[in-house]
Design an enzyme around this catalytic site. Structure first.
Site, PDB file in Angstrom:
ATOM      1  NE  ARG A  72     -60.674  -1.710  29.572  1.00 28.10           N
ATOM      2  CZ  ARG A  72     -59.755  -2.628  29.351  1.00 28.10           C
ATOM      3  NH1 ARG A  72     -60.071  -3.895  29.313  1.00 28.10           N
ATOM      4  NH2 ARG A  72     -58.512  -2.281  29.188  1.00 28.10           N
ATOM      5  NE  ARG A  77     -48.275  -3.567  26.932  1.00 33.31           N
ATOM      6  CZ  ARG A  77     -49.526  -3.468  27.329  1.00 33.31           C
ATOM      7  NH1 ARG A  77     -49.975  -4.273  28.264  1.00 33.31           N
ATOM      8  NH2 ARG A  77     -50.324  -2.561  26.808  1.00 33.31           N
ATOM      9  NE  ARG A  88     -51.866  -3.737  23.802  1.00 30.04           N
ATOM     10  CZ  ARG A  88     -52.528  -3.930  24.943  1.00 30.04           C
ATOM     11  NH1 ARG A  88     -52.255  -5.006  25.692  1.00 30.04           N
ATOM     12  NH2 ARG A  88     -53.451  -3.102  25.342  1.00 30.04           N
ATOM     13  NE  ARG A 109     -54.385   1.199  26.645  1.00 30.54           N
ATOM     14  CZ  ARG A 109     -53.187   0.619  26.721  1.00 30.54           C
ATOM     15  NH1 ARG A 109     -52.151   1.134  26.085  1.00 30.54           N
ATOM     16  NH2 ARG A 109     -53.032  -0.475  27.443  1.00 30.54           N
TER      17      ARG A 109
HETATM   18  P1  AP5 Z   1     -49.308  -5.974  31.603  1.00 33.79           P
HETATM   19  O1  AP5 Z   1     -49.375  -7.219  32.404  1.00 33.79           O
HETATM   20  O2  AP5 Z   1     -49.372  -6.086  30.124  1.00 33.79           O
HETATM   21  O3  AP5 Z   1     -50.399  -4.920  32.116  1.00 33.79           O
HETATM   22  P2  AP5 Z   1     -51.968  -4.913  31.913  1.00 33.79           P
HETATM   23  O4  AP5 Z   1     -52.552  -4.397  33.180  1.00 33.79           O
HETATM   24  O5  AP5 Z   1     -52.458  -6.243  31.428  1.00 33.79           O
HETATM   25  O6  AP5 Z   1     -52.070  -3.788  30.804  1.00 33.79           O
HETATM   26  P3  AP5 Z   1     -52.928  -3.728  29.455  1.00 33.79           P
HETATM   27  O7  AP5 Z   1     -52.394  -2.531  28.717  1.00 33.79           O
HETATM   28  O8  AP5 Z   1     -52.916  -5.012  28.698  1.00 33.79           O
HETATM   29  O9  AP5 Z   1     -54.304  -3.455  30.000  1.00 33.79           O
HETATM   30  P4  AP5 Z   1     -55.416  -2.780  29.293  1.00 33.79           P
HETATM   31  O10 AP5 Z   1     -56.481  -3.048  30.275  1.00 33.79           O
HETATM   32  O11 AP5 Z   1     -55.218  -1.372  28.921  1.00 33.79           O
HETATM   33  O12 AP5 Z   1     -55.475  -3.510  27.855  1.00 33.79           O
HETATM   34  P5  AP5 Z   1     -56.409  -4.655  27.283  1.00 33.79           P
HETATM   35  O13 AP5 Z   1     -55.586  -5.512  26.443  1.00 33.79           O
HETATM   36  O14 AP5 Z   1     -57.244  -5.259  28.349  1.00 33.79           O
HETATM   37  O15 AP5 Z   1     -47.983  -5.189  32.045  1.00 33.79           O
HETATM   38  C1  AP5 Z   1     -47.590  -4.006  31.393  1.00 33.79           C
HETATM   39  C2  AP5 Z   1     -46.066  -3.970  31.276  1.00 33.79           C
HETATM   40  O16 AP5 Z   1     -45.523  -3.853  32.584  1.00 33.79           O
HETATM   41  C3  AP5 Z   1     -45.460  -5.253  30.671  1.00 33.79           C
HETATM   42  O17 AP5 Z   1     -44.382  -4.894  29.866  1.00 33.79           O
HETATM   43  C4  AP5 Z   1     -44.985  -6.049  31.897  1.00 33.79           C
HETATM   44  O18 AP5 Z   1     -43.872  -6.857  31.600  1.00 33.79           O
HETATM   45  C5  AP5 Z   1     -44.627  -4.932  32.863  1.00 33.79           C
HETATM   46  N1  AP5 Z   1     -44.854  -5.280  34.267  1.00 33.79           N
HETATM   47  C6  AP5 Z   1     -45.888  -6.000  34.784  1.00 33.79           C
HETATM   48  N2  AP5 Z   1     -45.770  -6.084  36.114  1.00 33.79           N
HETATM   49  C7  AP5 Z   1     -44.653  -5.388  36.460  1.00 33.79           C
HETATM   50  C8  AP5 Z   1     -43.984  -5.111  37.688  1.00 33.79           C
HETATM   51  N3  AP5 Z   1     -44.461  -5.565  38.853  1.00 33.79           N
HETATM   52  N4  AP5 Z   1     -42.868  -4.372  37.649  1.00 33.79           N
HETATM   53  C9  AP5 Z   1     -42.371  -3.906  36.494  1.00 33.79           C
HETATM   54  N5  AP5 Z   1     -42.932  -4.154  35.277  1.00 33.79           N
HETATM   55  C10 AP5 Z   1     -44.073  -4.880  35.269  1.00 33.79           C
HETATM   56  O19 AP5 Z   1     -57.410  -3.791  26.369  1.00 33.79           O
HETATM   57  C11 AP5 Z   1     -56.956  -3.155  25.197  1.00 33.79           C
HETATM   58  C12 AP5 Z   1     -58.129  -2.479  24.523  1.00 33.79           C
HETATM   59  O20 AP5 Z   1     -59.131  -3.447  24.160  1.00 33.79           O
HETATM   60  C13 AP5 Z   1     -58.883  -1.454  25.378  1.00 33.79           C
HETATM   61  O21 AP5 Z   1     -58.260  -0.182  25.395  1.00 33.79           O
HETATM   62  C14 AP5 Z   1     -60.242  -1.438  24.668  1.00 33.79           C
HETATM   63  O22 AP5 Z   1     -60.190  -0.709  23.474  1.00 33.79           O
HETATM   64  C15 AP5 Z   1     -60.434  -2.911  24.320  1.00 33.79           C
HETATM   65  N6  AP5 Z   1     -61.118  -3.632  25.394  1.00 33.79           N
HETATM   66  C16 AP5 Z   1     -60.621  -4.661  26.132  1.00 33.79           C
HETATM   67  N7  AP5 Z   1     -61.519  -5.059  27.033  1.00 33.79           N
HETATM   68  C17 AP5 Z   1     -62.598  -4.268  26.894  1.00 33.79           C
HETATM   69  C18 AP5 Z   1     -63.842  -4.163  27.566  1.00 33.79           C
HETATM   70  N8  AP5 Z   1     -64.156  -4.974  28.597  1.00 33.79           N
HETATM   71  N9  AP5 Z   1     -64.730  -3.222  27.144  1.00 33.79           N
HETATM   72  C19 AP5 Z   1     -64.449  -2.417  26.114  1.00 33.79           C
HETATM   73  N10 AP5 Z   1     -63.277  -2.435  25.447  1.00 33.79           N
HETATM   74  C20 AP5 Z   1     -62.360  -3.348  25.833  1.00 33.79           C
END
Ligand code: AP5
Length: 215
Positions: free
Chosen positions: A91, A130, A163, A174
């Site tokens: 990231r 979501r 969430r 974010r």
């Molecule tokens: P979804 O598939 O959930 O989207 P996503 O890209 O996975 O979104 P996230 O919010 O999970 O990503 P993120 O990167 O912010 O969070 P993460 O958990 O990694 O889809 C979203 C919605 O859209 C769903 O409802 C789905 O049904 C819908 N949808 C999907 N495709 C669609 C389409 N084509 N059309 C219509 N609807 C659709 O991270 C969370 C937190 O963890 C971060 O903020 C940070 O604090 C921490 N963290 C995680 N990884 C790290 C890292 N590497 N370094 C530091 N902190 C980290």
């Protein structure tokens, strides 16, 4: 593209988790999501979960040392020959460099980086509507009839919840963090000729067809 090592990059809500679950089934690869790992630590009330919670709820990145250690331990548990799908890591450029080193040590390499591109207004719409499964962490969107039509998880039947970082203020932060810290890794991987952009507007199945086509 069996046994490939694939990275999914994109802004929050771009559909990385949704597509990763579908890809995992198609490729039978290991799936590692750092967000899911942190949420699992949170629900198990581990020390790492407690350390990560404040950052996550505020929409900030968890510090690199904690995140890279967690990812490294997870990679150690996996059989490298099966291929993996990484969602949410790296990231920032420091994490991308750490990943290159970790893979080099295991004599592995990245095959492709898929960049899911979605306009901001659609990201906000997807995140605000979501729901996430408490058990398997699969995302669902209750407004999306293609995705789900009842209030339990389409993957495992578990309870769905919103969430804390899908609250409006955290979504805004974010998106800013993505612009400031994560976007530079697109150039990092483009220079290495690993980046493939997926226009991720369209239904979930339409986007998956583009992903499958790109692979
Ligand atoms: P979804 O598939 O959930 O989207 P996503 O890209 O996975 O979104 P996230 O919010 O999970 O990503 P993120 O990167 O912010 O969070 P993460 O958990 O990694 O889809 C979203 C919605 O859209 C769903 O409802 C789905 O049904 C819908 N949808 C999907 N495709 C669609 C389409 N084509 N059309 C219509 N609807 C659709 O991270 C969370 C937190 O963890 C971060 O903020 C940070 O604090 C921490 N963290 C995680 N990884 C790290 C890292 N590497 N370094 C530091 N902190 C980290």
């Amino acid at each position: 593209m069996p046994n490939s090592n694939i990275i999914l990059v994109g802004p929050p809500g771009a559909g990385k988790g949704t597509q990763a679950i579908m890809l995992r089934e198609k490729l039978d690869a290991h799936y590692i999501s750092t967000g899911d790992l942190f949420r699992s630590h949170l629900s198990n009330e581990t020390e790492l979960g407690k350390q990560a919670q404040t950052y996550m709820n505020a929409g900030e990145l968890v510090p690199d040392t904690l995140t890279i250690n967690m990812l490294s331990e997870e990679l150690e548990k996996k059989d490298g020959s099966q291929g993996f799908i990484l969602d949410g890591f790296p990231r920032n450029v420091a994490q991308a460099e750490a990943l290159s080193k970790l893979l080099e040590d295991k004599q592995l390499k990245i095959d492709v980086v898929l960049f899911f591109n979605v306009p901001t207004d659609e990201l906000v719409r997807r995140l605000s509507t979501r729901f996430t499964c408490r058990i398997c962490q699969a995302p669902a969107n209750l407004n999306d009839t293609e995705s789900h039509s009842s209030s339990s998880c389409p993957q495992c039947g578990g309870e769905l919840y919103q969430r804390p970082d899908d609250a409006p203020e955290a979504i805004k932060r974010r998106l800013d963090v993505y612009e400031e810290e994560t976007k530079p890794i697109l150039d990092y991987y483009d220079t290495q000729r690993l980046l493939t952009e997926i226009d991720s507007i369209g239904s979930i199945n339409e986007v998956f067809e583009k992903v499958a086509g790109a692979l």
